[in-house]
Design an enzyme around this catalytic site. Structure first.
Site, PDB file in Angstrom:
ATOM      1  N   LYS A 186     -44.418 -70.009 -40.628  1.00 49.12           N
ATOM      2  CA  LYS A 186     -44.664 -68.038 -40.490  1.00 49.12           C
ATOM      3  C   LYS A 186     -43.548 -67.576 -39.371  1.00 49.12           C
ATOM      4  O   LYS A 186     -43.778 -66.060 -39.976  1.00 49.12           O
ATOM      5  CB  LYS A 186     -46.010 -68.674 -39.538  1.00 49.12           C
ATOM      6  CG  LYS A 186     -45.940 -67.166 -37.892  1.00 49.12           C
ATOM      7  CD  LYS A 186     -46.478 -65.982 -38.833  1.00 49.12           C
ATOM      8  CE  LYS A 186     -46.991 -64.595 -38.278  1.00 49.12           C
ATOM      9  NZ  LYS A 186     -48.233 -65.344 -37.164  1.00 49.12           N
ATOM     10  N   LYS A 214     -41.430 -62.069 -30.196  1.00 48.50           N
ATOM     11  CA  LYS A 214     -41.319 -63.703 -29.687  1.00 48.50           C
ATOM     12  C   LYS A 214     -41.202 -64.419 -30.746  1.00 48.50           C
ATOM     13  O   LYS A 214     -40.350 -64.972 -31.291  1.00 48.50           O
ATOM     14  CB  LYS A 214     -42.787 -63.969 -29.289  1.00 48.50           C
ATOM     15  CG  LYS A 214     -43.068 -65.631 -28.968  1.00 48.50           C
ATOM     16  CD  LYS A 214     -44.636 -65.036 -28.718  1.00 48.50           C
ATOM     17  CE  LYS A 214     -45.123 -64.894 -29.616  1.00 48.50           C
ATOM     18  NZ  LYS A 214     -46.823 -65.507 -30.137  1.00 48.50           N
ATOM     19  N   THR A 216     -49.002 -68.222 -32.650  1.00 44.18           N
ATOM     20  CA  THR A 216     -47.610 -68.624 -33.741  1.00 44.18           C
ATOM     21  C   THR A 216     -46.329 -69.404 -31.779  1.00 44.18           C
ATOM     22  O   THR A 216     -46.633 -68.493 -31.468  1.00 44.18           O
ATOM     23  CB  THR A 216     -47.485 -66.436 -33.364  1.00 44.18           C
ATOM     24  OG1 THR A 216     -48.244 -66.573 -34.950  1.00 44.18           O
ATOM     25  CG2 THR A 216     -45.720 -67.488 -33.880  1.00 44.18           C
TER      26      THR A 216
END
Length: 286
Positions: free
Chosen positions: A172, A240, A97
């Site tokens: 995502k 994050k 990611t």
């Protein structure tokens, strides 16, 4: 058909994903910064590389599953990095990611070697990774995605085509905003109910028996009942991802007020030393 795979990164997710590639009959060479995880897979038939460059030289497909852009930059483009071994006929599948802008930049650098690049982060956490039921969010050239799909389906149940490289990462971080909001909503509801005198388990029984029940809530239900949050998707990774989403929203001029609240709460959770706990531990930040 067996494919040679160089697999870079063996954390909670990567270990399970590399194992499933082996189970599907692919020839896998693994690399990890700390060798213990690699040695465990060696006992199951995987080859072990000393450097990312060695794993990349081996792989027709080079899978990258790391914690973020800094790690990807070092492993792909740093000393002994994978890029130095890449060439025509190979494909880098970056399942980490990362910010969409980094994915687009990485695609340009990899393609300059003659190899191709697919941006393919996953929707799902530890158990779907173990079960091979991840949803893979693929961005890249259609023909390249089709060529690597047998490898992707060794790790997941569905490959969602999202557009060019960078759009997998965009998908995502966008869906992870909803994921974070759902966990926070359940946590807030539990605390509100308790503050109003409801029994936590009785409240969860009602939620899980009605139309609000869903796969995520069923997965997190035992954690809230026990008030214990073993990591399936660590809070530090959710924090994050939400940070990446906030940066992208700002660049696009998008209005995302819930995202701003989630960023504050998950940052608070990390400040309280709970970054390694599952992201459902957001209840401890309320």
């Amino acid at each position: 058909m067996s494919v040679r795979i160089g697999f870079l990164g063996l954390g909670i997710m990567g270990t399970a994903m590399a194992r499933n590639c082996r189970k599907a009959g692919h020839d896998v060479m693994v690399w990890n910064r700390s060798p213990k995880a690699a040695q465990a897979l060696a006992g199951e038939g995987a080859r072990v590389a000393a450097t990312p460059a060695e794993a990349a030289a081996f792989g027709q497909v080079v899978v990258v599953m790391l914690t973020g852009p800094e790690a990807c930059e070092a492993v792909l483009f740093g000393p002994d990095g994978a890029a130095g071994s890449l060439g025509p006929g190979q494909t880098v599948v970056n399942m980490s990611t990362i910010p969409p802008a980094f994915a687009r930049e990485a695609a340009q650098k990899v393609r300059a070697t003659g190899a191709d690049y697919v941006d393919a982060p996953v929707s799902g956490s530890k158990k779907p990774a173990e079960d091979g039921t991840l949803v893979i969010l693929a961005g890249g050239r259609e023909a390249t995605i089709a060529a690597v799909e047998p490898v992707l389906l060794a790790m997941g149940k569905k490959v969602a085509r999202c557009g060019e490289a960078g759009m997998g990462s965009t998908m995502k971080i966008t869906v992870n905003v909803l994921l974070g909001a759902m966990a926070e909503g359940l946590a807030e509801t539990v605390l509100l109910g308790e503050s109003l005198g409801l029994d936590r388990k009785a409240l969860l029984d009602v939620i899980m028996a009605g139309p609000m029940a869903n796969d995520l809530f069923r997965l997190k239900d035992p954690m809230f009942r026990a008030d214990d949050y073993p990591p399936q998707f660590p809070a530090k990774h959710m924090a994050k991802d939400l940070r990446f989403a906030a940066e992208a929203a700002s660049q696009a001029g998008a209005n995302a007020p819930t995202l701003a609240v989630l960023n504050t709460l998950y940052a608070r959770l990390l400040d309280r030393g709970l970054g390694e706990a599952d992201f459902a531990a957001v209840i401890k930040a309320l």
